[in-house]
Motif scaffolding. Structure first.
Motif, PDB file in Angstrom:
ATOM      1  N   ILE A  81       0.858  -1.190   0.000  1.00 60.32           N
ATOM      2  CA  ILE A  81       0.000   0.000   0.000  1.00 60.32           C
ATOM      3  C   ILE A  81       0.891   1.236   0.000  1.00 60.32           C
ATOM      4  O   ILE A  81       1.613   1.503   0.961  1.00 60.32           O
ATOM      5  N   PHE A  82       0.849   1.994  -1.093  1.00 59.60           N
ATOM      6  CA  PHE A  82       1.745   3.142  -1.247  1.00 59.60           C
ATOM      7  C   PHE A  82       1.236   4.373  -0.499  1.00 59.60           C
ATOM      8  O   PHE A  82       1.969   5.026   0.237  1.00 59.60           O
ATOM      9  N   GLY A  83      -0.038   4.717  -0.702  1.00 64.49           N
ATOM     10  CA  GLY A  83      -0.569   5.916  -0.070  1.00 64.49           C
ATOM     11  C   GLY A  83      -2.040   6.098  -0.372  1.00 64.49           C
ATOM     12  O   GLY A  83      -2.640   5.336  -1.139  1.00 64.49           O
ATOM     13  N   TYR A  84      -2.625   7.144   0.218  1.00 65.57           N
ATOM     14  CA  TYR A  84      -4.070   7.337   0.211  1.00 65.57           C
ATOM     15  C   TYR A  84      -4.486   8.656  -0.432  1.00 65.57           C
ATOM     16  O   TYR A  84      -3.740   9.644  -0.428  1.00 65.57           O
ATOM     17  N   VAL A  85      -5.705   8.656  -0.978  1.00 63.51           N
ATOM     18  CA  VAL A  85      -6.334   9.857  -1.517  1.00 63.51           C
ATOM     19  C   VAL A  85      -7.782   9.902  -1.045  1.00 63.51           C
ATOM     20  O   VAL A  85      -8.359   8.888  -0.635  1.00 63.51           O
ATOM     21  N   LEU A  86      -8.380  11.089  -1.105  1.00 63.12           N
ATOM     22  CA  LEU A  86      -9.822  11.202  -0.942  1.00 63.12           C
ATOM     23  C   LEU A  86     -10.484  10.751  -2.231  1.00 63.12           C
ATOM     24  O   LEU A  86      -9.911  10.891  -3.321  1.00 63.12           O
ATOM     25  N   MET A  87     -11.707  10.248  -2.146  1.00 62.85           N
ATOM     26  CA  MET A  87     -12.363   9.713  -3.341  1.00 62.85           C
ATOM     27  C   MET A  87     -13.864   9.962  -3.286  1.00 62.85           C
ATOM     28  O   MET A  87     -14.492   9.804  -2.239  1.00 62.85           O
ATOM     29  N   ASN A  88     -14.407  10.376  -4.405  1.00 60.32           N
ATOM     30  CA  ASN A  88     -15.851  10.489  -4.592  1.00 60.32           C
ATOM     31  C   ASN A  88     -16.236   9.545  -5.717  1.00 60.32           C
ATOM     32  O   ASN A  88     -15.915   9.781  -6.879  1.00 60.32           O
ATOM     33  N   ASP A  89     -16.909   8.473  -5.359  1.00 63.11           N
ATOM     34  CA  ASP A  89     -17.351   7.493  -6.359  1.00 63.11           C
ATOM     35  C   ASP A  89     -18.762   7.876  -6.806  1.00 63.11           C
ATOM     36  O   ASP A  89     -19.753   7.409  -6.249  1.00 63.11           O
ATOM     37  N   TRP A  90     -18.831   8.762  -7.808  1.00 61.05           N
ATOM     38  CA  TRP A  90     -20.120   9.286  -8.282  1.00 61.05           C
ATOM     39  C   TRP A  90     -21.086   8.138  -8.608  1.00 61.05           C
ATOM     40  O   TRP A  90     -20.684   7.095  -9.125  1.00 61.05           O
ATOM     41  N   SER A  91     -22.356   8.358  -8.324  1.00 60.28           N
ATOM     42  CA  SER A  91     -23.356   7.311  -8.519  1.00 60.28           C
ATOM     43  C   SER A  91     -24.623   7.875  -9.150  1.00 60.28           C
ATOM     44  O   SER A  91     -25.147   8.896  -8.686  1.00 60.28           O
ATOM     45  N   ALA A  92     -25.099   7.202 -10.187  1.00 58.09           N
ATOM     46  CA  ALA A  92     -26.395   7.513 -10.792  1.00 58.09           C
ATOM     47  C   ALA A  92     -27.424   6.596 -10.144  1.00 58.09           C
ATOM     48  O   ALA A  92     -27.621   5.459 -10.578  1.00 58.09           O
ATOM     49  N   ARG A  93     -28.041   7.057  -9.082  1.00 59.31           N
ATOM     50  CA  ARG A  93     -28.873   6.182  -8.256  1.00 59.31           C
ATOM     51  C   ARG A  93     -30.071   5.604  -9.000  1.00 59.31           C
ATOM     52  O   ARG A  93     -30.452   4.448  -8.778  1.00 59.31           O
ATOM     53  N   ASP A  94     -30.702   6.406  -9.876  1.00 62.22           N
ATOM     54  CA  ASP A  94     -31.874   5.877 -10.583  1.00 62.22           C
ATOM     55  C   ASP A  94     -31.470   4.841 -11.631  1.00 62.22           C
ATOM     56  O   ASP A  94     -32.176   3.855 -11.847  1.00 62.22           O
ATOM     57  N   VAL A 120      -1.180  10.916  -0.033  1.00 65.80           N
ATOM     58  CA  VAL A 120      -0.544  10.954   1.288  1.00 65.80           C
ATOM     59  C   VAL A 120       0.001   9.553   1.567  1.00 65.80           C
ATOM     60  O   VAL A 120      -0.762   8.582   1.620  1.00 65.80           O
ATOM     61  N   THR A 121       1.293   9.434   1.732  1.00 70.05           N
ATOM     62  CA  THR A 121       1.913   8.120   1.874  1.00 70.05           C
ATOM     63  C   THR A 121       1.568   7.485   3.224  1.00 70.05           C
ATOM     64  O   THR A 121       1.236   8.177   4.198  1.00 70.05           O
ATOM     65  N   THR A 122       1.665   6.164   3.270  1.00 69.95           N
ATOM     66  CA  THR A 122       1.420   5.462   4.527  1.00 69.95           C
ATOM     67  C   THR A 122       2.431   5.882   5.595  1.00 69.95           C
ATOM     68  O   THR A 122       2.103   5.917   6.783  1.00 69.95           O
ATOM     69  N   MET A 123       3.644   6.228   5.183  1.00 72.22           N
ATOM     70  CA  MET A 123       4.648   6.678   6.145  1.00 72.22           C
ATOM     71  C   MET A 123       4.197   7.961   6.835  1.00 72.22           C
ATOM     72  O   MET A 123       4.336   8.118   8.062  1.00 72.22           O
ATOM     73  N   ASP A 156      -6.938   7.628  11.946  1.00 71.88           N
ATOM     74  CA  ASP A 156      -7.870   8.624  12.464  1.00 71.88           C
ATOM     75  C   ASP A 156      -7.876   9.828  11.517  1.00 71.88           C
ATOM     76  O   ASP A 156      -7.106  10.769  11.684  1.00 71.88           O
ATOM     77  N   ILE A 157      -8.746   9.776  10.517  1.00 72.71           N
ATOM     78  CA  ILE A 157      -8.830  10.833   9.502  1.00 72.71           C
ATOM     79  C   ILE A 157     -10.263  11.346   9.482  1.00 72.71           C
ATOM     80  O   ILE A 157     -11.194  10.636   9.065  1.00 72.71           O
ATOM     81  N   HIS A 158     -10.470  12.573   9.935  1.00 76.11           N
ATOM     82  CA  HIS A 158     -11.806  13.160   9.955  1.00 76.11           C
ATOM     83  C   HIS A 158     -12.202  13.572   8.541  1.00 76.11           C
ATOM     84  O   HIS A 158     -11.409  14.160   7.798  1.00 76.11           O
ATOM     85  N   LEU A 159     -13.424  13.273   8.170  1.00 77.01           N
ATOM     86  CA  LEU A 159     -13.910  13.526   6.809  1.00 77.01           C
ATOM     87  C   LEU A 159     -15.201  14.333   6.862  1.00 77.01           C
ATOM     88  O   LEU A 159     -16.058  14.102   7.721  1.00 77.01           O
ATOM     89  N   ARG A 160     -15.337  15.273   5.930  1.00 77.25           N
ATOM     90  CA  ARG A 160     -16.527  16.112   5.881  1.00 77.25           C
ATOM     91  C   ARG A 160     -16.899  16.381   4.428  1.00 77.25           C
ATOM     92  O   ARG A 160     -16.021  16.592   3.591  1.00 77.25           O
ATOM     93  N   VAL A 161     -18.186  16.375   4.137  1.00 77.49           N
ATOM     94  CA  VAL A 161     -18.685  16.719   2.803  1.00 77.49           C
ATOM     95  C   VAL A 161     -19.555  17.964   2.911  1.00 77.49           C
ATOM     96  O   VAL A 161     -20.499  18.000   3.716  1.00 77.49           O
ATOM     97  N   SER A 162     -19.230  18.968   2.119  1.00 80.81           N
ATOM     98  CA  SER A 162     -20.032  20.180   2.048  1.00 80.81           C
ATOM     99  C   SER A 162     -20.448  20.414   0.597  1.00 80.81           C
ATOM    100  O   SER A 162     -19.670  20.153  -0.324  1.00 80.81           O
ATOM    101  N   ILE A 163     -21.652  20.901   0.407  1.00 81.15           N
ATOM    102  CA  ILE A 163     -22.187  21.140  -0.934  1.00 81.15           C
ATOM    103  C   ILE A 163     -22.607  22.596  -1.051  1.00 81.15           C
ATOM    104  O   ILE A 163     -23.256  23.146  -0.150  1.00 81.15           O
TER     105      ILE A 163
END
Length: 216
Positions: A81-94, A120-123, A156-163
């Motif tokens: 595991i090299f490192g991490y990113v934030l991700m938005n997996d868009w979804s067409a719900r209908d 952001v690397t695991t290190m 411990d990574i706090h996450l927030r979504v604002s629109i």
């Protein structure tokens, strides 16, 4: 449910992974004509239920033990595991509602996935290691999925979504969560992905799945 026995997942496609800030075209597809009567079939049109999914994702690295394929042990997973990113997996719900029975999402999930531009690397994340959503996994996972370091297997990574929609002067927070709320950690997800022999390559991107709140 089977998600207590294995990290449930599905495949996407790299051609529709975009950096954050890329404009996303509203998808079109088959929509159920009458949600109360499947016998009426479907119609073709614009997605009317476009949604986001709060996720994180990690990029696979080469690791010390390079292989052309085959399972990855829990011991070796950390090194892959090299490192991490934030991700938005868009979804067409209908679109998803009409197509996902019985085989799961297809066109409703393949049109766009957005990731943050910095990895952001695991290190760099070592100071934030912590436990997951539960102290002990119950039922006990099969042997290949047992992580002896499960108690410090998350971050411990706090996450927030604002629109901020049309006509809004400022953005509005719609949900908050934490990466540590996931039941399966990244090592377990990687090990399970490769258990049937999938050839994991450097640069492969694995999403965490939607991150729920602490209680819901």
């Amino acid at each position: 449910p089977n998600w207590l026995h294995l990290p449930v997942g599905y495949h996407g496609r790299s051609s529709s992974v975009f950096p954050s800030g890329t404009d996303i075209v509203r998808p079109r597809g088959q929509l159920q004509s009458d949600p109360n009567d499947p016998r009426r079939g479907s119609e073709y049109g614009d997605c009317r239920m476009l949604d986001f999914e709060l996720e994180m994702a990690f990029f696979v690295g080469g690791g010390r033990r390079r292989s052309s394929g085959g399972p990855i042990s829990m011991e070796d997973a950390n090194d892959r595991i090299f490192g991490y990113v934030l991700m938005n997996d868009w979804s067409a719900r209908d679109v998803q509602k009409w197509e996902y029975v019985p085989l799961g999402p297809f066109g409703s999930k393949q049109f766009a996935t957005t990731v943050s531009p910095w990895i952001v690397t695991t290190m760099a994340l070592q100071p934030y290691r912590c436990g997951g959503s539960t102290r002990v996994q119950d039922p006990t996972p099969l042997e290949y999925l047992r992580d002896p370091n499960y108690g410090t297997g998350s971050y411990d990574i706090h996450l927030r979504v604002s629109i901020r929609g049309d006509g809004m002067d400022q953005s509005q927070t719609v949900c908050e969560s934490n990466f540590r709320n996931l039941y399966w950690n990244s090592r377990q997800q990687l090990v399970h992905h490769a258990v049937t022999g999938c050839n994991m390559q450097p640069g492969d991107l694995l999403g965490s799945g939607t991150i729920s709140g602490k209680d819901e």
